[in-house]
Design a protein around this motif. Sequence first.
Motif, mmCIF file in Angstrom:
data_model
loop_
_atom_site.group_PDB
_atom_site.id
_atom_site.type_symbol
_atom_site.label_atom_id
_atom_site.label_comp_id
_atom_site.label_asym_id
_atom_site.label_seq_id
_atom_site.Cartn_x
_atom_site.Cartn_y
_atom_site.Cartn_z
ATOM 1 N N ILE A 112 1.078 -0.992 -0.343
ATOM 2 C CA ILE A 112 -0.363 0.074 0.092
ATOM 3 C C ILE A 112 1.182 1.349 0.179
ATOM 4 C CG2 ILE A 112 -1.474 1.414 0.916
ATOM 5 C CD1 ILE A 112 -2.609 -1.448 -0.041
ATOM 6 N N ILE A 113 1.908 1.550 0.435
ATOM 7 C CA ILE A 113 2.804 2.476 0.719
ATOM 8 C C ILE A 113 3.953 2.771 -0.492
ATOM 9 C CG2 ILE A 113 4.935 3.185 1.607
ATOM 10 C CD1 ILE A 113 4.048 1.651 4.007
ATOM 11 N N GLN A 114 3.746 1.573 -0.858
ATOM 12 C CA GLN A 114 4.451 1.658 -2.499
ATOM 13 C C GLN A 114 3.485 2.695 -3.545
ATOM 14 O OE1 GLN A 114 5.312 -1.996 -4.858
ATOM 15 N NE2 GLN A 114 7.486 -0.874 -5.898
ATOM 16 N N LEU A 115 1.952 1.957 -3.575
ATOM 17 C CA LEU A 115 0.894 2.116 -4.167
ATOM 18 C C LEU A 115 0.929 3.708 -4.084
ATOM 19 C CD1 LEU A 115 -1.609 1.931 -5.841
ATOM 20 C CD2 LEU A 115 -2.873 1.200 -4.303
ATOM 21 N N PHE A 116 1.180 4.375 -3.229
ATOM 22 C CA PHE A 116 0.935 5.601 -1.891
ATOM 23 C C PHE A 116 1.780 6.548 -3.641
ATOM 24 C CE2 PHE A 116 1.895 8.744 0.093
ATOM 25 C CZ PHE A 116 1.416 9.844 0.094
ATOM 26 N N PHE A 117 3.061 6.580 -2.840
ATOM 27 C CA PHE A 117 4.371 6.972 -3.770
ATOM 28 C C PHE A 117 4.133 6.592 -5.301
ATOM 29 C CE2 PHE A 117 6.149 6.653 0.874
ATOM 30 C CZ PHE A 117 5.750 7.962 0.865
ATOM 31 N N PHE A 118 4.095 5.718 -5.928
ATOM 32 C CA PHE A 118 4.532 5.578 -7.377
ATOM 33 C C PHE A 118 2.896 6.696 -7.877
ATOM 34 C CE2 PHE A 118 2.829 3.561 -11.045
ATOM 35 C CZ PHE A 118 3.752 4.270 -11.747
ATOM 36 N N MET A 119 2.204 6.878 -6.560
ATOM 37 C CA MET A 119 0.590 7.461 -7.629
ATOM 38 C C MET A 119 1.333 8.468 -7.613
ATOM 39 S SD MET A 119 -2.655 5.178 -7.071
ATOM 40 C CE MET A 119 -3.573 6.470 -7.729
ATOM 41 N N THR A 120 1.691 8.750 -5.989
ATOM 42 C CA THR A 120 1.995 10.598 -5.696
ATOM 43 C C THR A 120 3.078 10.737 -6.910
ATOM 44 O OG1 THR A 120 1.978 10.113 -3.133
ATOM 45 C CG2 THR A 120 3.158 12.454 -4.602
ATOM 46 N N VAL A 121 3.800 9.773 -6.917
ATOM 47 C CA VAL A 121 5.225 10.641 -8.129
ATOM 48 C C VAL A 121 4.894 10.828 -9.948
ATOM 49 C CG1 VAL A 121 7.252 9.689 -8.497
ATOM 50 C CG2 VAL A 121 7.097 9.631 -6.369
ATOM 51 N N GLY A 122 4.474 9.915 -9.586
ATOM 52 C CA GLY A 122 4.388 10.115 -10.880
ATOM 53 C C GLY A 122 2.887 11.037 -11.498
ATOM 54 N N SER A 123 1.690 10.913 -10.978
ATOM 55 C CA SER A 123 0.990 11.888 -10.974
ATOM 56 C C SER A 123 1.008 13.712 -10.791
ATOM 57 C CB SER A 123 -0.132 12.518 -10.275
ATOM 58 O OG SER A 123 -0.885 11.375 -10.039
ATOM 59 N N MET A 124 2.228 13.168 -9.819
ATOM 60 C CA MET A 124 3.411 14.763 -10.183
ATOM 61 C C MET A 124 4.785 15.136 -11.010
ATOM 62 S SD MET A 124 4.590 17.060 -7.690
ATOM 63 C CE MET A 124 5.204 18.392 -8.359
ATOM 64 N N GLU A 125 5.130 14.556 -12.357
ATOM 65 C CA GLU A 125 5.538 14.414 -13.180
ATOM 66 C C GLU A 125 4.133 15.043 -13.942
ATOM 67 O OE1 GLU A 125 8.131 12.301 -16.206
ATOM 68 O OE2 GLU A 125 7.456 10.674 -15.081
ATOM 69 N N GLY A 126 3.431 14.409 -14.660
ATOM 70 C CA GLY A 126 2.059 15.650 -15.540
ATOM 71 C C GLY A 126 2.380 17.010 -14.693
ATOM 72 N N HIS A 127 2.500 17.613 -13.447
ATOM 73 C CA HIS A 127 2.146 18.441 -13.207
ATOM 74 C C HIS A 127 2.614 19.854 -13.979
ATOM 75 C CE1 HIS A 127 -2.102 18.430 -11.306
ATOM 76 N NE2 HIS A 127 -1.454 17.020 -10.924
ATOM 77 N N LEU A 128 4.219 18.517 -13.311
ATOM 78 C CA LEU A 128 5.543 19.168 -13.188
ATOM 79 C C LEU A 128 5.613 19.676 -15.129
ATOM 80 C CD1 LEU A 128 8.086 17.888 -11.890
ATOM 81 C CD2 LEU A 128 7.717 20.690 -11.403
ATOM 82 N N LEU A 129 5.628 18.755 -16.186
ATOM 83 C CA LEU A 129 5.135 18.950 -17.551
ATOM 84 C C LEU A 129 4.219 19.785 -18.059
ATOM 85 C CD1 LEU A 129 5.347 15.596 -18.478
ATOM 86 C CD2 LEU A 129 7.240 16.751 -19.101
ATOM 87 N N ALA A 130 3.550 19.835 -16.998
ATOM 88 C CA ALA A 130 2.485 21.328 -17.605
ATOM 89 C C ALA A 130 2.629 22.209 -17.143
ATOM 90 C CB ALA A 130 0.643 21.325 -16.680
ATOM 91 N N ALA A 131 3.617 23.271 -16.053
ATOM 92 C CA ALA A 131 4.348 24.311 -15.669
ATOM 93 C C ALA A 131 5.317 24.497 -17.078
ATOM 94 C CB ALA A 131 4.337 23.932 -14.152
ATOM 95 N N MET A 132 5.794 23.871 -16.960
ATOM 96 C CA MET A 132 6.724 23.645 -17.969
ATOM 97 C C MET A 132 6.160 24.642 -19.232
ATOM 98 S SD MET A 132 9.435 20.797 -16.988
ATOM 99 C CE MET A 132 10.838 21.136 -18.321
ATOM 100 N N ALA A 133 5.487 23.786 -19.534
ATOM 101 C CA ALA A 133 4.771 24.448 -20.173
ATOM 102 C C ALA A 133 3.993 25.980 -20.965
ATOM 103 C CB ALA A 133 3.213 23.506 -21.318
ATOM 104 N N TYR A 134 3.398 25.779 -19.686
ATOM 105 C CA TYR A 134 2.799 27.165 -19.297
ATOM 106 C C TYR A 134 4.334 28.462 -19.310
ATOM 107 C CZ TYR A 134 2.274 31.769 -16.770
ATOM 108 O OH TYR A 134 1.338 32.793 -16.394
ATOM 109 N N ASP A 135 5.616 27.936 -19.062
ATOM 110 C CA ASP A 135 6.791 28.343 -19.007
ATOM 111 C C ASP A 135 6.983 29.307 -20.424
ATOM 112 O OD1 ASP A 135 9.577 29.195 -17.623
ATOM 113 O OD2 ASP A 135 9.636 28.263 -19.732
#
Length: 322
Positions: free
Chosen positions: A98-121
């Motif tokens: 369950i801990i691995q699932l939490f961290f994987f989903m958190t980090v995986g989703s975060m990558e998309g948000h960073l790419l969105a911020a880079m697109a805005y830049d």
Amino acid sequence: MATTNRTEVTEFVLLGLSSWPEMQPVIFGIVLAMYLVAVVGNVLLVIVALLDSKLQTPMYFLLSQLSFIDIFLATITVPQMLVHTLSVNRTISYNRCIIQLFFFMTVGSMEGHLLAAMAYDRYVAICDPLRYSATVSRRLCMQITLTSWVVVSLNSFLYSVLVTRLTFCGNQVTHFFCDITPLLQLSCTRPVVNEMLIFTEGVAVVLSPFFFILGSYARIAIAVVCMHSAAALRKVLSTCSSHILVVLLLYGSVIRMYLRPSSSYDLDQDRQVAIFYTVVTPMLNPLIYSLRNQEVKGALQRLYGKLCISRNFQPGSQANRE
């Protein structure tokens, strides 16, 4: 261990990337090589983005964060997979899963948000360059990054809690790590609530950055068309091509993996796709940004030059003895 109740499940058996014993050494060697390239490449990008004075810009701050995410994403899953590949015991405790699932989903989703911020830049830099310094700042990027971490963490926590409420009828996970899809497949009853969340709240959190990226590049495309300049088009392509390629690599695999009905799941194919975005994409990202970016290549050359100078002037070095 066959189980009929969730409370009796104390561990899961991860079946790995392949069930063929003769393939395990080959898989181990290939995945280990890709993992090392991913870690070394992303660590170098983080170092040059932090230390090189010419890269102290919002774009390269976001790039360093993306590299950190890639290191974390690969490390959550790959070391465990490598150990299990050459081991008879492929179990993982219920809590660790369950801990691995939490961290994987958190980090995986975060990558998309960073790419969105880079697109805005990139959008501001191309469409409103005179106001870039006033609009996009390092402080703004840090605020966006922190807010994104909070959002994706809460989203992943919700999914993790819902998984703990499932009733499992087995403990053999057709995957090499604890992911949401194979765990839902182990449920004795159809997890309607979880599936509804994937296609509602999950789409909002995971795909909203993708739609934002599409909107940003649509505005950039309109601006370039209005310029009627081939030189402007070449400049935009050189500026944005690396980012576009990384976006396609990430969201192509994410949409293939998660945003489809459960009736079409093929867990054997899914774990092969999963190796792509857990290892291959983190390995390719630093190569894409370094090979197609003159500023990053220049920063790497300056870092290498500093290391050579430092080594030559170390006490006892050949240059000092001469």
